[in-house]
Design a protein around this motif. Structure first.
Motif, short mmCIF file in Angstrom:
data_model
loop_
_atom_site.label_atom_id
_atom_site.label_comp_id
_atom_site.label_asym_id
_atom_site.label_seq_id
_atom_site.Cartn_x
_atom_site.Cartn_y
_atom_site.Cartn_z
N ILE A 54 0.83 -1.21 0.00
CA ILE A 54 0.00 0.00 0.00
C ILE A 54 0.87 1.26 0.00
O ILE A 54 0.60 2.22 -0.72
N VAL A 55 1.93 1.26 0.80
CA VAL A 55 2.82 2.42 0.83
C VAL A 55 3.46 2.63 -0.53
O VAL A 55 3.50 3.76 -1.05
N PHE A 60 3.73 5.40 -5.81
CA PHE A 60 3.54 5.35 -7.27
C PHE A 60 2.63 6.49 -7.71
O PHE A 60 2.95 7.23 -8.67
N PHE A 61 1.49 6.65 -7.03
CA PHE A 61 0.57 7.73 -7.39
C PHE A 61 1.22 9.09 -7.21
O PHE A 61 1.06 9.99 -8.04
N ALA A 88 0.85 8.58 2.57
CA ALA A 88 1.69 7.37 2.63
C ALA A 88 2.46 7.31 3.94
O ALA A 88 2.52 6.25 4.58
N ILE A 89 3.03 8.42 4.36
CA ILE A 89 3.78 8.45 5.62
C ILE A 89 2.86 8.21 6.79
O ILE A 89 3.17 7.42 7.70
N THR A 90 1.69 8.85 6.79
CA THR A 90 0.73 8.67 7.87
C THR A 90 0.25 7.23 7.94
O THR A 90 0.19 6.63 9.01
N TYR A 91 -0.07 6.65 6.78
CA TYR A 91 -0.51 5.25 6.76
C TYR A 91 0.59 4.34 7.29
O TYR A 91 0.30 3.40 8.05
N ALA A 92 1.83 4.58 6.89
CA ALA A 92 2.93 3.73 7.34
C ALA A 92 3.05 3.75 8.86
O ALA A 92 3.20 2.70 9.51
N PHE A 93 2.98 4.93 9.46
CA PHE A 93 3.10 5.03 10.92
C PHE A 93 1.90 4.42 11.64
O PHE A 93 2.06 3.63 12.57
#
Length: 108
Positions: A54-55, A60-61, A88-93
């Motif tokens: 997902i990250v 990619f987008f 992406a950063i928020t989702y990763a954390f």
């Protein structure tokens, strides 16, 4: 030049994302990277592959949007590209803490 580099990075991120969704190849996840060999054997790799996939898909987008912005000189497209990077950063954390069990969905 910036557009070409962005499109190359977008393509690399897409390929990595596809392989991560298929749970093939190296797992690009910090939990896996920092785990010992014994811990790696016991791990359920599905959530870690999915998180990485997902990250990389979000990256990619983001690189795709920035590449389009650079190729066609559309400056306002930089903002959505930056927003996707922040997502992406928020989702990763957040997903890291959810997988570790340090917070639950109810606390969000």
């Amino acid at each position: 030049m910036g557009a070409i580099l962005s499109f190359i990075l977008a393509g690399i991120c897409l390929v990595i994302s596809i392989f991560q969704f298929m749970e093939k190849g190296f797992c690009f996840n910090d939990e896996y990277l920092y785990a010992s060999k014994e811990e790696r054997k016991k791990m359920d790799m599905g959530p870690y592959y999915r998180q990485s996939a997902i990250v990389f898909l979000l990256l990619f987008f983001s690189f795709g949007i920035v590449g389009i912005s650079a190729a066609f000189h559309i400056k306002w497209l930089l903002l959505p590209g930056i927003i996707v990077i922040i997502l992406a950063i928020t989702y990763a954390f957040v997903s890291t803490f959810l997988y570790r069990g340090e917070i639950s969905y109810l606390q969000l």
